[in-house]
Structure formats: structure tokens, C-alpha cells
Motif scaffolding. Structure first.
Motif, short mmCIF file in Angstrom:
data_model
loop_
_atom_site.label_atom_id
_atom_site.label_comp_id
_atom_site.label_asym_id
_atom_site.label_seq_id
_atom_site.Cartn_x
_atom_site.Cartn_y
_atom_site.Cartn_z
N GLY A 1 33.61 52.34 -30.94
CA GLY A 1 34.74 53.41 -30.35
C GLY A 1 34.29 54.59 -29.97
N ALA A 2 32.52 54.68 -30.40
CA ALA A 2 32.26 55.70 -29.95
C ALA A 2 30.67 55.33 -29.77
N ALA B 1 31.82 62.21 -35.62
CA ALA B 1 32.53 60.99 -34.49
C ALA B 1 32.79 60.32 -34.70
N ARG C 1 36.93 58.58 -35.77
CA ARG C 1 37.41 57.19 -35.48
C ARG C 1 38.30 56.37 -36.78
#
Lengths: 392, 392
Positions: free
Chosen positions: A42-43, A70, A74
Motif C-alpha cells: 500500500g505504499a 511510509a 500502513r
């Protein structure tokens, strides 16, 4: 959160697909999107990164220090290891600790959504693992990725439903605007204005979304709407259109017939072609259920078209639909070399497919496309089926 | 047209890099963008596709019939061959006719923008060419791709210049808005409003573009602007920002210091850190010219930072800038394993790089980033250098 739901699903698929470990090895994901990253990380990341899930429940991310924040944000990975100069040390340490006997990587000759690992990065991984026992334990994680991508959760199906609803709303708004003199490109521009107004993105590159075909001389396939081709009385008007809502896609084809003065409806040959396409989709949907193989579903529809005396359509009856408009996994297509093993695979409950085909007529292409969800016993249409030509 | 200019450049690079043929083998390019497709094809494809350039001047595209129209519309390929079921026949026929002894593919262990071929697709190509003499003639086209991407034409440099100009305009618009109480995320939102007003896209994913750091407790690296961190007197405010104009990127870091009541300027330690970063960029730019190797440019700047008693920055001094914000090719970085051979390569005229580094202070990170073009004899700054802290 959907990301965590998919991560849990991936974890449970390890045992089912006989893998001890799933390793997504990626870098510069803005340039090289990877289905593994997209679904469970997701990043994005910049430097060489490794994301490990084990059948035993471990989740380890190894990324450059400037990417750790980052990834931590998540919340998918219990352990986020940062490095500066070389991923080799922390990667080997993690593998030694986890001790997997089989390690699945994101590659597949046939399934594009299971093929995120680049060849150069695969070669680099070979170098990093050289002299270790893990080199011989690498295999493809394609079976895991196909199930992870293909078995949609209720939350995923809900997003696809909403994308379908928006698409049908746009189709409804077009009907009163379709008239002789409008060019294919002008019709596409109307659709783009609706995208902007409704705040949705196109499901594929904007310049070719929608595909628009008016009449018999329009260019077919993945083309761009033409300035030169204008709607005329006696034309079939055809659009192929999809939108993306919360990261999930729709993909529909819809049809109008523009009557000549005095015509009550379409000519008989056009009506017959349209009815054949509807029947072919009926036939495909009629056999679509868990356990049936991709090529069998395609064959049911293809038979209707050929039986009615039309040429075979030059593509598969349906593709997966989800985060990508061509979502990979099982394909409902003929046993042609270009589809590889994707059409041999079995359909599963929770799969979402398009059902689509076309036949040419003297008034233009007749093409329809519906979106369907595979249920425990059959399938459910996510789209409101088009069973009649819309008349202009 | 830029696409044709790059295609001509690719053609001329074949002889220079010792390749008879450059083969971009791609599929589902919406899921798997390939630098070859992006630079010289200019349209996406779905089914297995082959794009061949030969040193002898041939240009052949082999794509599914429904993709031929979009490829023909771009006008790059003299020959566009369509197929329905299997690419093998037309691909082998083209190779037999062209007879290349060396065939370059898009893969590289180190250069991400030369690594578009996925591992599964590479395996598929091995199957397709099995039993033919071409299997043993495959090699990497990375040297061609690095030069194609790295040697910017005047039209490409013009686009980067325009992206830099827009970025500097946004920075100018921010200065009067920076004040105590504003959160990092609110500052990012101001930037996003300017993106929308000016009609430009972010150079990387919007949620992390710009990176915003205010004061000493802000998260560093590739992070998302925080709701919780607010600008305070005594903070350094730092943004890392890029935009995309006509497909080409800028990438700049800019700095403000927010004075405490009565403070005429920043504290001495902050000023010293800032001056050191400026001097380090001076030092890198001072040695940047054709023929110098990537690690040598990095070392010149790194020496200034270490010489002033600061810790080494944990990344390379500069990366290529172009269609991608991390544009691949030669890297101005230290000889760390994560950078591979990219830092060994020589700088060429027409390359565009960032020059960027940071050092931490008690008031927050001091980071600057400029964009430079390598000329025949040295380098030219495309950005108006920041040589003084902007004061709030």
C-alpha cells in the motif's frame, strides 16, 4: 481496512498454495508497479525492498531507511527493517531466521497480474542469494497471487459495484445527447466531462476511454475516438467504457441504434446480430460457476455466435475485473497460445469477470459487455444487462 | 514530434552500443509500463507485443490486431504486423528476415529505467524462441536505454525547464502563506491547490508530493505530511516538491526559517548547516562535466559535508531527471551496493541531474535540491539556486 484484509488473505493462502514464504522483491515502484505491493503493502518504495509473509505468520518488510516511515504508517508489517547501503545483510538475516523451504516470487509466464518482478531485479536477487541455500528454494508465487487477486472480498465487490453504477449513470446521461452529426471524439468528450463532474478516473488511459464506434467504417479495437467519423442515421453507436472508484474498475459496452427517417427500429440483420450477442452472454453466464474452467465458459458463448453463422470474436469472452481493468488470474478465453494457462484455470466463487463479445454488421459493430460476480452456485450480474438496443 | 525524435535517436544508438536489434517485448502496459514503450512507441498494448528496431533501419511492430490501429496512429513503425492467436509465427518471421546477431532486451540489474521486461515475460520469450538460433543472441539493451533516456534533446530539456519554472512559481506563492500554526498537511494542501490551479500533475504520488518537514521532530524521508506537526517559531520548514509538465519532471527542495520574536535571522548553527549544504552543491556542480564518473561527483559534495563535521547523507547526491523523477541511467552516488554499476558510469552532455543533500540541525532538517543540465564543458543550473534561507 482493505489493505489489512488482503494481507490476512495472503497469509492464509500460503498454506493453501504450498509456500513457506511469499517474497515481493521490488524497487522504484512508481516506475514498476507490482501487484504484490499494490495489494498488501500500500505504499511505494525507491531502493531495493523485500516484503516477506510466512506461513507461520511472520511479516517482515526490509526497505531503505528513508522508506521505513511510509511502510510503518500502513501498519501491515509487524517488523520493518531499515537499511542504508545494502539490502543483502538484513535480507539474509531474515531468511535465516524464518528458514523457509519454498519462497514464492512474483512472476508468471501467463498471468500478468502475478508478474511484477522485473527480469533485471530477478537477476539481482540471484546475485544477492548466491552461495546461500535460498537460491534453490525460489519458485513462482503465481497461484497465491491469482487467488489473492481473484477472490474478491465483499468490500472489493462493493467498490466494483459502485464503479458499475457510476458507469451506468454516465451511459444514461449520454442517451439524450446522441444525435446525427456528433463526432466520435465529441461523444468521448461528453463522457470525459461526466468523469470530471462525478470525480471518477477512467479505468484505462483517458485518450482511449471510452472507445467509441459509430457506423460501419469506424476503427475497431483499442482505438481512439475519431474526429472524422460522425454519427449518421442508420449507424450503430457503440461505446466501451470503464471507471475507477476507490481503486476498483468497471468495464461495460453499450449500444444505440440511430434510426433513419421513418424507421421504427433497427433493420432485421442488426436486430439479429444484437440478439445473438445477448444470447451468447446468456450462454456464458449459464455455465459460469465455481469449478468450471475458463475455456469452457468461453466455448459456450462462442458456440452461439458460430452457430448463428457469424465469425468468431478475436478475443476471450471475459477477463478478471478488479484493481486493474484486466485483472489477471483465470481468463474466460479460447485455448489460444496468447492466453497460455490462464484459460485452463478453474473459476472460483468471488471472482469478478466481464462477459463481452461483438459481431460486425453493415451498420457497425454490435458489441456488449457486462460485469458479473461468481457466487457459490452460479453468477450474479453486477451490471443492469442491456437486452434491447437503445433507439435514437 | 518528440516520440519520433527519440525513435530516431534509438536507431542511431544501435550501432554505437553494438546491437543489431533492440527488441521491446511487452504486454498489458497499463500494468507494466516499459521504458521502451514509453520512449519510442507512445501507445499501450494488451496482448504480447514485440517492437523491433534494427541497426539497418528496420522498424517492425508485432501486436494483436485490436492494438494495431493505435500503434499505426503514432507513425513510428514502418511495418505494423497484427495477429490474433499467437505472436510466435510473426515474431520468428520478422527475426528470420532481419537476421540480427545480437538482440538487446529491456533488462538491467542496476538501472531501473532499463528494466521494463518482467521475469515471467522473459521466460515466455525463452519458450517462444526455443529451438531457434535467436535464443543465444539475446542480451541486455541497458547501454542503449541509458543513453536514450539520459541524453536529453533540446525539446526534452525545454519541458524540464518548464516544470522547474512552475515549481519555483509554486514555491514563491507559498512564502507569504508560511506562518506558525499551519500544519505540514495544510501546507501540502496549499501546494495541491496550486497544482490544480496551474493544471500540473505531481512528479510522484500526490499523497507524498510535496514532502513537508517542519522543525526537529518531523519524520524524514519519503513520508507523508503530518496533521500533528505544526509550524512553530524556531522551525526550519523544508519542502521536497516536483511537478510534471508535458510528461517531464522537476524535483526541488526549498527552505524557510521561521524566526522567534526578536530574532533577526536563523541561529548560527542553522546558518552554518545551510551554508555547508550550499557549498556541497557548489562542489558537486564544480566537478560535474562530461566524462566524470558518477561516484566522483558525489564524493566532491560528500567531502564538504564530512569536512564540516556533519554525518554523511544517506543517499546519492543526484539522480537523473526526465520522464521519471528518478530517471535512471548514471547516478551521482557513493559506491554502495544498492547503487550497483549506476555510479560507475560516466556523465554525458545532455544529462539532467538533481543535486541534493541534507544535514540535520536542532531546528529541523536543512535540505536543498537543485536541477542541472550537463553541457559540453560543465553544467548549467536549470533552477534558480537557493543560496539564502527564506525568512518568515
Amino acid at each position: 481496512m482493505l489493505l489489512h484484509e488482503k494481507a490476512d488473505q495472503a497469509q492464509s493462502l500460503l498454506a493453501e498454495t504450498g509456500l513457506d514464504c511469499w517474497l515481493t522483491f521490488a524497487r522504484e515502484t512508481e516506475l514498476h508497479p507490482d501487484p504484490g505491493i499494490e495489494q498488501v503493502v500500500g505504499a511505494g518504495v525507491v531502493r531495493n525492498s523485500a516484503f516477506l509473509f510466512t506461513a507461520g505468520g511472520a511479516r517482515v518488510a526490509i526497505v531503505a531507511n528513508f522508506d521505513t516511515s511510509a511502510i510503518r504508517a500502513r501498519g501491515v508489517f509487524r517488523e520493518v527493517v531499515g537499511y542504508d547501503e545494502d539490502i543483502r545483510g538484513p535480507l539474509l538475516a531474515a531468511l535465516q531466521r524464518l528458514g523457509p523451504m519454498t519462497i514464492g516470487l512474483n512472476y508468471s509466464t501467463d498471468d500478468v497480474t502475478a508478474d511484477g518482478l522485473t527480469h533485471g531485479h530477478w537477476l539481482l536477487l540471484q546475485q544477492l542469494l548466491s552461495g546461500t541455500p535460498y537460491l534453490d528454494r525460489l519458485t513462482s508465487a503465481a497461484p497465491l497471487l491469482a487467488r489473492l487477486r481473484g477472490r474478491k472480498s465483499p468490500a472489493e465487490v462493493d467498490r466494483i459495484r459502485r464503479a458499475v453504477t457510476v458507469t451506468e449513470r454516465i451511459v444514461g446521461l449520454l442517451t439524450p445527447r446522441i444525435r446525427p452529426g456528433l463526432s466520435e471524439r465529441e461523444l468521448a468528450a461528453l463522457v470525459h466531462a461526466h468523469f470530471a463532474k462525478l470525480g471518477v478516473a477512467p479505468a484505462w488511459a483517458l485518450e482511449g476511454c471510452p472507445i467509441v464506434n459509430s457506423g460501419p467504417v469506424s476503427d475497431l479495437g483499442h482505438t481512439y475516438p475519431s474526429d472524422a467519423v460522425r454519427i449518421e442515421p442508420g449507424h450503430l453507436v457503440h461505446i466501451d467504457l470503464g471507471v475507477r472508484v476507490d481503486g476498483y474498475c468497471s468495464d461495460l459496452q453499450r449500444m444505440w441504434y440511430v434510426r433513419r427517417p421513418g424507421e421504427p427500429g433497427p433493420p432485421a440483420d442488426v436486430q439479429r446480430a444484437f440478439d445473438t450477442v445477448v444470447r451468447a452472454i446468456d450462454a456464458g453466464a449459464g455455465v459460469l460457476r465455481p469449478g468450471v474452467r475458463g475455456f469452457e465458459v468461453d466455448a459456450a458463448a462462442r458456440e452461439v455466435v458460430v452457430g448463428a453463422g457469424y465469425a468468431e470474436f478475436k478475443h476471450g469472452l471475459g477477463h478478471g475485473l478488479g484493481r486493474a481493468v484486466h485483472d489477471g488470474g483465470t481468463m474466460l478465453g479460447p485455448r489460444w497460445p496468447c492466453y497460455g494457462r490462464n484459460v485452463e484455470a478453474a473459476v472460483e466463487a468471488g471472482n469478478v469477470f466481464t462477459l463481452e463479445l461483438g459481431v460486425p454488421t453493415g451498420a457497425g459493430i454490435v458489441g456488449l459487455e457486462e460485469d458479473v460476480l461468481v457466487t457459490a452456485t452460479g453468477c450474479e450480474f453486477l451490471s443492469s444487462r442491456q437486452r434491447e438496443l437503445m433507439l435514437v
